[in-house]
Design a protein around this motif. Structure first.
Motif, PDB file in Angstrom:
ATOM      1  N   PRO A 169       0.833  -1.208   0.000  1.00 31.56           N
ATOM      2  CA  PRO A 169       0.000   0.000   0.000  1.00 31.56           C
ATOM      3  C   PRO A 169       0.867   1.257   0.000  1.00 31.56           C
ATOM      4  O   PRO A 169       1.986   1.258   0.502  1.00 31.56           O
ATOM      5  CB  PRO A 169      -0.810  -0.110   1.290  1.00 31.56           C
ATOM      6  N   TYR A 170       0.333   2.313  -0.587  1.00 32.73           N
ATOM      7  CA  TYR A 170       1.003   3.619  -0.561  1.00 32.73           C
ATOM      8  C   TYR A 170      -0.046   4.718  -0.566  1.00 32.73           C
ATOM      9  O   TYR A 170      -1.205   4.495  -0.919  1.00 32.73           O
ATOM     10  CB  TYR A 170       1.983   3.784  -1.736  1.00 32.73           C
ATOM     11  N   ARG A 171       0.395   5.907  -0.160  1.00 29.57           N
ATOM     12  CA  ARG A 171      -0.446   7.099  -0.163  1.00 29.57           C
ATOM     13  C   ARG A 171       0.251   8.177  -0.973  1.00 29.57           C
ATOM     14  O   ARG A 171       1.467   8.324  -0.893  1.00 29.57           O
ATOM     15  CB  ARG A 171      -0.688   7.608   1.254  1.00 29.57           C
ATOM     16  N   ALA A 172      -0.530   8.925  -1.743  1.00 28.96           N
ATOM     17  CA  ALA A 172       0.032  10.020  -2.524  1.00 28.96           C
ATOM     18  C   ALA A 172      -0.988  11.151  -2.593  1.00 28.96           C
ATOM     19  O   ALA A 172      -2.194  10.926  -2.509  1.00 28.96           O
ATOM     20  CB  ALA A 172       0.388   9.552  -3.927  1.00 28.96           C
ATOM     21  N   ARG A 173      -0.480  12.349  -2.730  1.00 27.98           N
ATOM     22  CA  ARG A 173      -1.333  13.519  -2.888  1.00 27.98           C
ATOM     23  C   ARG A 173      -0.800  14.327  -4.060  1.00 27.98           C
ATOM     24  O   ARG A 173       0.406  14.445  -4.244  1.00 27.98           O
ATOM     25  CB  ARG A 173      -1.306  14.383  -1.631  1.00 27.98           C
ATOM     26  N   TYR A 174      -1.714  14.862  -4.845  1.00 27.15           N
ATOM     27  CA  TYR A 174      -1.273  15.762  -5.909  1.00 27.15           C
ATOM     28  C   TYR A 174      -2.173  16.978  -5.972  1.00 27.15           C
ATOM     29  O   TYR A 174      -3.339  16.939  -5.579  1.00 27.15           O
ATOM     30  CB  TYR A 174      -1.210  15.058  -7.272  1.00 27.15           C
ATOM     31  N   VAL A 175      -1.594  18.067  -6.457  1.00 24.94           N
ATOM     32  CA  VAL A 175      -2.317  19.293  -6.759  1.00 24.94           C
ATOM     33  C   VAL A 175      -1.922  19.682  -8.181  1.00 24.94           C
ATOM     34  O   VAL A 175      -0.734  19.816  -8.481  1.00 24.94           O
ATOM     35  CB  VAL A 175      -1.975  20.433  -5.776  1.00 24.94           C
ATOM     36  N   VAL A 176      -2.917  19.796  -9.046  1.00 25.62           N
ATOM     37  CA  VAL A 176      -2.690  20.237 -10.419  1.00 25.62           C
ATOM     38  C   VAL A 176      -3.394  21.574 -10.580  1.00 25.62           C
ATOM     39  O   VAL A 176      -4.586  21.691 -10.292  1.00 25.62           O
ATOM     40  CB  VAL A 176      -3.244  19.222 -11.448  1.00 25.62           C
ATOM     41  N   GLU A 177      -2.657  22.581 -11.024  1.00 26.70           N
ATOM     42  CA  GLU A 177      -3.236  23.899 -11.294  1.00 26.70           C
ATOM     43  C   GLU A 177      -3.197  24.149 -12.791  1.00 26.70           C
ATOM     44  O   GLU A 177      -2.192  23.863 -13.450  1.00 26.70           O
ATOM     45  CB  GLU A 177      -2.466  24.984 -10.555  1.00 26.70           C
ATOM     46  N   CYS A 178      -4.309  24.676 -13.316  1.00 28.10           N
ATOM     47  CA  CYS A 178      -4.445  24.950 -14.743  1.00 28.10           C
ATOM     48  C   CYS A 178      -4.935  26.374 -14.946  1.00 28.10           C
ATOM     49  O   CYS A 178      -5.550  26.958 -14.047  1.00 28.10           O
ATOM     50  CB  CYS A 178      -5.459  24.009 -15.383  1.00 28.10           C
TER      51      CYS A 178
END
Length: 189
Positions: free
Chosen positions: A43-52
């Motif tokens: 298992p793993y955890r990830a977070r992303y923020v994409v700005e457009c």
């Protein structure tokens, strides 16, 4: 669309993604948390923020694999399609139009939102900066989107990875957000 919450479950039932998507007149912001299992069963955890910008063109992305210590990939894209990391170093993905964060279904929304005037049945090829999780690698990838049908409640697109021969039909809602991505995720909220 102002702010929308979306929840996807992994197609095989071993993970979730929660997306908070905000679209304002001056731009779009996607903030997402992924809890998944890698190919080796870890298992793993990830977070992303994409700005457009307002046209759904990526300007900045931050992807973090949440572990001790955290691993972070931060990229910016200028108006000429030049991709740089947090230090300003040029990345080997110059000229890419979008970012595709695997295994998130959301990043397919980026080209779908921009391909509003595409002709049904006519494929459109694009270059993307492909980020693989949990490895946190980035590389160029060639992809193809073909609009199969469009209706009042959404559309159906064929996605094809031109480098991998991966093919899937994506069911999207009226905002271009994926409902079902066979083999990857299905929307539960």
């Amino acid at each position: 669309m102002a702010t929308t919450d979306v929840l996807w479950a992994a197609w095989e039932g071993r993970g979730f993604e929660h997306l908070a998507l905000s679209a304002e007149p001056d731009g779009v912001r996607a903030d997402s948390l992924i809890i998944a299992v890698d190919d080796d069963g870890r298992p793993y955890r990830a977070r992303y923020v994409v700005e457009c910008d307002a046209g759904w063109k990526v300007t900045r992305t931050r992807v973090e694999v949440i572990e001790q210590p955290a691993r972070v990939l931060e990229v910016r894209v200028d108006s000429r399609g030049r991709w740089t990391d947090a230090t300003g170093a040029v990345l080997a993905v110059d000229g890419c139009v979008d970012i595709d964060i695997y295994p998130s279904p959301f990043t397919n929304t980026l080209p779908i939102r921009r391909l509003t005037d595409v002709v049904v049945g006519r494929p459109v090829a694009i270059d993307v900066a492909w980020v693989a999780l949990p490895e946190l690698t980035i590389q160029p990838a060639r992809q193809e989107y073909t609009l199969l049908e469009r209706g009042a409640t959404g559309a159906r697109w064929r996605f094809r990875g031109l480098d991998s021969e991966f093919v899937a039909e994506l069911d999207v809602d009226h905002n271009g957000v994926v409902r079902d991505y066979p083999g990857i995720a299905r929307r539960v909220l």
